[in-house]
Design a protein around this motif. Structure first.
Motif, PDB file in Angstrom:
ATOM      1  N   GLN A   1      29.631  34.611  47.611  1.00 44.86           N
ATOM      2  CA  GLN A   1      29.606  33.460  48.524  1.00 44.86           C
ATOM      3  C   GLN A   1      31.007  32.914  48.771  1.00 44.86           C
ATOM      4  OE1 GLN A   1      26.806  32.451  50.224  1.00 44.86           O
ATOM      5  NE2 GLN A   1      26.023  34.303  49.251  1.00 44.86           N
ATOM      6  N   LYS A   2      31.799  32.824  47.696  1.00 42.12           N
ATOM      7  CA  LYS A   2      33.133  32.217  47.771  1.00 42.12           C
ATOM      8  C   LYS A   2      34.148  33.130  48.461  1.00 42.12           C
ATOM      9  CE  LYS A   2      36.461  29.827  44.822  1.00 42.12           C
ATOM     10  NZ  LYS A   2      36.378  28.543  45.531  1.00 42.12           N
ATOM     11  N   TYR A   3      34.201  34.391  48.062  1.00 36.46           N
ATOM     12  CA  TYR A   3      35.282  35.262  48.518  1.00 36.46           C
ATOM     13  C   TYR A   3      34.889  36.245  49.624  1.00 36.46           C
ATOM     14  CZ  TYR A   3      37.755  33.265  44.626  1.00 36.46           C
ATOM     15  OH  TYR A   3      38.354  32.370  43.781  1.00 36.46           O
ATOM     16  N   VAL A   4      33.625  36.547  49.759  1.00 34.79           N
ATOM     17  CA  VAL A   4      33.193  37.456  50.832  1.00 34.79           C
ATOM     18  C   VAL A   4      32.701  36.646  52.028  1.00 34.79           C
ATOM     19  CG1 VAL A   4      31.589  39.292  51.473  1.00 34.79           C
ATOM     20  CG2 VAL A   4      32.655  39.308  49.203  1.00 34.79           C
TER      21      VAL A   4
ATOM     22  N   CYS B   1      27.933  36.695  40.066  1.00 34.72           N
ATOM     23  CA  CYS B   1      28.151  37.607  41.192  1.00 34.72           C
ATOM     24  C   CYS B   1      27.845  36.914  42.511  1.00 34.72           C
ATOM     25  CB  CYS B   1      27.292  38.863  41.049  1.00 34.72           C
ATOM     26  SG  CYS B   1      27.834  39.947  39.728  1.00 34.72           S
ATOM     27  N   TRP B   2      26.761  36.150  42.538  1.00 35.04           N
ATOM     28  CA  TRP B   2      26.385  35.431  43.745  1.00 35.04           C
ATOM     29  C   TRP B   2      27.487  34.455  44.162  1.00 35.04           C
ATOM     30  CZ3 TRP B   2      25.538  30.355  45.169  1.00 35.04           C
ATOM     31  CH2 TRP B   2      24.883  30.156  46.386  1.00 35.04           C
TER      32      TRP B   2
END
Length: 134
Positions: free
Chosen positions: A99-102, A94-95
Motif C-alpha cells: 500500500q505504501k510503496y507500490v 506485506c500489505w
C-alpha cells in the motif's frame, strides 16, 4: 527496594538506563522472595561471588517438573497459535508495504481501508519509514 505490606507491588529504585536487562530481571525476581528470606539469599549470592563457591543446583528441565503427556495438547495449541500470529503479522506487514510503496497510499488512507488493523498499520508504517530512511 520495598514491597507493600500486602505484597501486591514491587518498587525498584531508580536504575541507570544502561543497566543490563539480566540484572534488572534478577533484581525483580529477588524482590519477589519473601522479606524474611532475602537476607539468606543475599548472603548465599555473596558467598558464591566472594568465595567462588560452587552450587550443585541444576534447574529442572520442564519435563522433570511436568510430564510431557500432561502438556502435549497445550504445546500443540501454542505452536499453532504462534504460527498463526507470525503468519498474520507477515501478511499485514506485506500489505502495508504494498500500500505504501507500490500503491503510494498515505497512512490515513491505509487506516481507512483496514481499520481493524490500525495499531499494526501504524507500527509497520513507522518501521518501514525508519528502515527506508536509514
Amino acid at each position: 527496594m520495598k514491597m507493600s505490606e500486602n505484597n501486591d507491588y514491587i518498587q525498584l529504585p531508580p536504575l541507570k538506563k544502561d543497566t543490563p536487562s539480566d540484572v534488572v530481571a534478577f533484581m525483580w525476581e529477588y524482590m519477589k522472595v519473601p522479606e524474611n528470606s532475602r537476607e539468606k539469599v543475599k548472603n548465599l549470592i555473596k558467598a558464591v561471588h566472594e568465595n567462588d563457591v560452587k552450587l550443585d543446583y541444576k534447574a529442572p528441565k520442564l519435563y522433570d517438573v511436568i510430564q510431557k503427556e500432561e502438556i502435549a495438547d497445550f504445546e500443540e495449541v501454542m505452536r499453532k497459535t504462534i504460527v498463526d500470529i507470525v503468519s498474520e503479522a507477515s501478511g499485514v506487514a506485506c500489505w502495508v508495504y504494498v500500500q505504501k510503496y507500490v500503491n503510494h497510499k498515505t497512512l490515513e488512507e491505509m487506516l481507512q481501508k483496514w481499520s481493524g488493523a490500525g495499531q499494526f498499520i501504524i507500527v509497520m508504517n513507522t518501521w518501514f519509514e525508519r528502515l527506508m530512511n536509514s
